[in-house]
Scaffold this motif. Structure first.
Motif, mmCIF file in Angstrom:
data_model
loop_
_atom_site.group_PDB
_atom_site.id
_atom_site.type_symbol
_atom_site.label_atom_id
_atom_site.label_comp_id
_atom_site.label_asym_id
_atom_site.label_seq_id
_atom_site.Cartn_x
_atom_site.Cartn_y
_atom_site.Cartn_z
ATOM 1 N N ALA A 55 52.225 58.585 52.736
ATOM 2 C CA ALA A 55 50.990 58.884 53.477
ATOM 3 C C ALA A 55 50.808 57.906 54.635
ATOM 4 O O ALA A 55 50.432 58.312 55.749
ATOM 5 C CB ALA A 55 49.784 58.825 52.534
ATOM 6 N N GLN A 56 51.062 56.622 54.379
ATOM 7 C CA GLN A 56 50.973 55.627 55.434
ATOM 8 C C GLN A 56 51.961 55.935 56.557
ATOM 9 O O GLN A 56 51.640 55.823 57.745
ATOM 10 C CB GLN A 56 51.242 54.228 54.876
ATOM 11 C CG GLN A 56 50.981 53.109 55.882
ATOM 12 C CD GLN A 56 51.344 51.745 55.324
ATOM 13 O OE1 GLN A 56 52.500 51.475 55.036
ATOM 14 N NE2 GLN A 56 50.347 50.876 55.187
ATOM 15 N N MET A 57 53.161 56.352 56.180
ATOM 16 C CA MET A 57 54.180 56.710 57.160
ATOM 17 C C MET A 57 53.737 57.901 58.004
ATOM 18 O O MET A 57 53.923 57.918 59.229
ATOM 19 C CB MET A 57 55.480 57.039 56.442
ATOM 20 C CG MET A 57 56.654 57.338 57.351
ATOM 21 S SD MET A 57 57.984 58.154 56.436
ATOM 22 C CE MET A 57 57.250 59.765 56.164
ATOM 23 N N PHE A 58 53.115 58.919 57.367
ATOM 24 C CA PHE A 58 52.641 60.098 58.106
ATOM 25 C C PHE A 58 51.616 59.700 59.161
ATOM 26 O O PHE A 58 51.696 60.132 60.328
ATOM 27 C CB PHE A 58 52.038 61.124 57.147
ATOM 28 C CG PHE A 58 51.251 62.206 57.847
ATOM 29 C CD1 PHE A 58 51.899 63.232 58.507
ATOM 30 C CD2 PHE A 58 49.860 62.171 57.852
ATOM 31 C CE1 PHE A 58 51.180 64.221 59.171
ATOM 32 C CE2 PHE A 58 49.140 63.155 58.507
ATOM 33 C CZ PHE A 58 49.792 64.178 59.171
ATOM 34 N N ASN B 24 58.608 64.777 60.033
ATOM 35 C CA ASN B 24 59.298 63.658 59.389
ATOM 36 C C ASN B 24 58.825 63.458 57.951
ATOM 37 O O ASN B 24 59.628 63.081 57.080
ATOM 38 C CB ASN B 24 59.078 62.378 60.200
ATOM 39 C CG ASN B 24 59.966 62.303 61.433
ATOM 40 O OD1 ASN B 24 61.169 62.054 61.343
ATOM 41 N ND2 ASN B 24 59.372 62.529 62.593
ATOM 42 N N THR B 25 57.560 63.721 57.688
ATOM 43 C CA THR B 25 57.022 63.543 56.341
ATOM 44 C C THR B 25 57.550 64.610 55.384
ATOM 45 O O THR B 25 57.860 64.319 54.224
ATOM 46 C CB THR B 25 55.488 63.579 56.370
ATOM 47 O OG1 THR B 25 55.007 62.580 57.277
ATOM 48 C CG2 THR B 25 54.914 63.302 54.990
ATOM 49 N N PHE C 171 56.548 44.811 56.025
ATOM 50 C CA PHE C 171 55.155 44.654 55.626
ATOM 51 C C PHE C 171 54.419 45.987 55.563
ATOM 52 O O PHE C 171 53.241 46.046 55.205
ATOM 53 C CB PHE C 171 54.424 43.712 56.596
ATOM 54 C CG PHE C 171 54.450 44.158 58.039
ATOM 55 C CD1 PHE C 171 53.539 45.070 58.528
ATOM 56 C CD2 PHE C 171 55.407 43.652 58.900
ATOM 57 C CE1 PHE C 171 53.568 45.475 59.844
ATOM 58 C CE2 PHE C 171 55.447 44.042 60.225
ATOM 59 C CZ PHE C 171 54.523 44.957 60.705
ATOM 60 N N SER C 172 55.107 47.081 55.929
ATOM 61 C CA SER C 172 54.488 48.405 55.887
ATOM 62 C C SER C 172 55.547 49.453 55.584
ATOM 63 O O SER C 172 56.744 49.146 55.522
ATOM 64 C CB SER C 172 53.797 48.719 57.224
ATOM 65 O OG SER C 172 54.762 48.795 58.263
ATOM 66 N N CYS C 173 55.095 50.690 55.408
ATOM 67 C CA CYS C 173 56.010 51.781 55.069
ATOM 68 C C CYS C 173 56.400 52.556 56.324
ATOM 69 O O CYS C 173 55.737 53.534 56.690
ATOM 70 C CB CYS C 173 55.348 52.722 54.068
ATOM 71 S SG CYS C 173 55.132 52.006 52.440
ATOM 72 N N GLU C 174 57.442 52.109 56.980
ATOM 73 C CA GLU C 174 58.013 52.866 58.082
ATOM 74 C C GLU C 174 59.265 53.561 57.566
ATOM 75 O O GLU C 174 59.881 53.132 56.584
ATOM 76 C CB GLU C 174 58.318 51.957 59.269
ATOM 77 C CG GLU C 174 57.058 51.394 59.919
ATOM 78 C CD GLU C 174 57.354 50.663 61.223
ATOM 79 O OE1 GLU C 174 58.234 51.137 61.981
ATOM 80 O OE2 GLU C 174 56.716 49.631 61.482
ATOM 81 N N LEU C 175 59.653 54.625 58.240
ATOM 82 C CA LEU C 175 60.723 55.462 57.713
ATOM 83 C C LEU C 175 62.095 54.778 57.650
ATOM 84 O O LEU C 175 62.790 54.919 56.641
ATOM 85 C CB LEU C 175 60.812 56.764 58.514
ATOM 86 C CG LEU C 175 61.771 57.829 57.993
ATOM 87 C CD1 LEU C 175 61.502 58.137 56.526
ATOM 88 C CD2 LEU C 175 61.675 59.097 58.828
#
Length: 330
Positions: A117-120, A177-178, A195-199
């Motif tokens: 969800a964070q990535m989207f 992408n999601t 530190f985050s959810c990147e693809l």
């Protein structure tokens, strides 16, 4: 969990074949390793990024309030700037609060669904911001290259269409992408060196084939980035050629000053984000990836209102007028 089965060939040689068992482990959460594992450094980083986040919120909210409050700023350029500030608030808010929590938390976890969800939302707001910047470039082109027909070229209906198009493009950029990321299966390890959810770091943890995801990511980034960049570049080629034909040095300086803020913002975002998502894996490193990510996802949303306020006389005048009214009331 995997079991190794040795199969002996007719010649008597043996080789391993990996077979997945039915009770294969499924990862339900990830561990975000973040920028440092040292508790003292984490506290320092917490304070630094808290200040950055507060500046981002205050700066962009001030820009939005000024644009709404001052009728002199009810123009296409500031309509786009209003939406850019809103996107920057959202863009920063999907990353930094979770990052700040993890600086203080003992278990720095995020669920798989939460990560996707964070990535989207990251893709959504990044794509929207890129095309809002392109709309701002078109506005500068219409204002400088064809000022007599400016109000016809950029009327209120076109403002709304350009911003709506930016949001729709960002939504489909995130969606495509999601959708493919939802097909990934994670069976361990579950530590993300970010530190985050990147693809890109998420793909490194997948137990399934990621070629399709890599192709979709590269294609979408190249199409999105190239189209918006070329649109912005062509607009500014016309703008600069028009400015250089202005005979008055004062006129040239005034025209350049209306474009310089936008050019700085575009450069900060494009250079780091485009290189991050198109660079070959051979030049990838955790430190480099985190530096680029901090630049385009955390620092750029903070710098945007500062750049536009420091280099824009109309914004500074509006701020003085608002502060003057408060002082008069007091």
């Amino acid at each position: 969990i995997y079991t190794i089965v040795r199969i002996r060939s007719a010649e008597g040689h043996s080789f391993p074949e990996y077979m997945s068992m039915e009770n294969q482990t499924t990862v339900t959460e990830f561990i975000l390793l973040g920028l440092s594992s040292d508790p003292q450094i984490q506290i320092f980083l917490f304070l630094v990024f808290l200040v950055i986040y507060l500046i981002t919120l205050v700066g962009n909210i001030v820009i939005m309030v000024l644009i709404r409050a001052d009728f002199h700023l009810h123009t296409p350029m500031y309509f786009f700037l209003f939406h850019l500030s809103f996107v920057d608030i959202c863009y920063s808010s999907i990353m930094v609060p979770k990052m700040l929590m993890n600086f203080l938390a003992e278990h720095k976890t995020i669920s798989v669904n939460g990560c996707i969800a964070q990535m989207f939302f990251f893709f959504l707001f990044a794509g929207t911001e890129v095309f809002i910047l392109s709309a701002m470039a078109y506005d500068r082109y219409a204002a400088i290259c064809d000022p007599l027909h400016y109000l016809d070229a950029i009327n209120k209906e076109i403002w709304v269409q350009l911003v709506s198009g930016a949001w729709i493009t960002g939504f489909f950029y995130g969606l495509i992408n999601t959708v493919f990321a939802l097909e990934l299966h994670f069976c361990g390890p579950n530590e993300i060196s970010h530190f985050s959810c990147e693809l890109p770091p998420l793909l490194q943890l997948s137990c399934t084939d990621i070629l399709t995801n890599q192709m979709v990511l590269l294609t979408s980034v190249v199409i999105l980035g190239s189209s918006s960049f070329l649109f912005t570049l062509i607009s500014y080629i016309h703008v600069i050629s028009t400015i250089l034909r202005i005979r008055s040095a004062e006129g040239r300086q005034k025209a350049f000053s209306t474009c310089s803020s936008h050019l700085i913002v575009v450069g900060l975002l494009y250079l780091t984000a485009f290189f991050q998502y198109t660079k070959p894996s051979s030049v990838s490193s955790v430190l480099l990836d985190e530096m680029f990510s901090i630049q385009y996802s955390i620092l750029t949303p903070m710098l945007n209102p500062i750049i536009y306020s420091l280099k824009n006389k109309e914004v500074k005048t509006a701020l003085r007028n608002i502060l003057g009214k408060f002082c008069f009331l007091n």
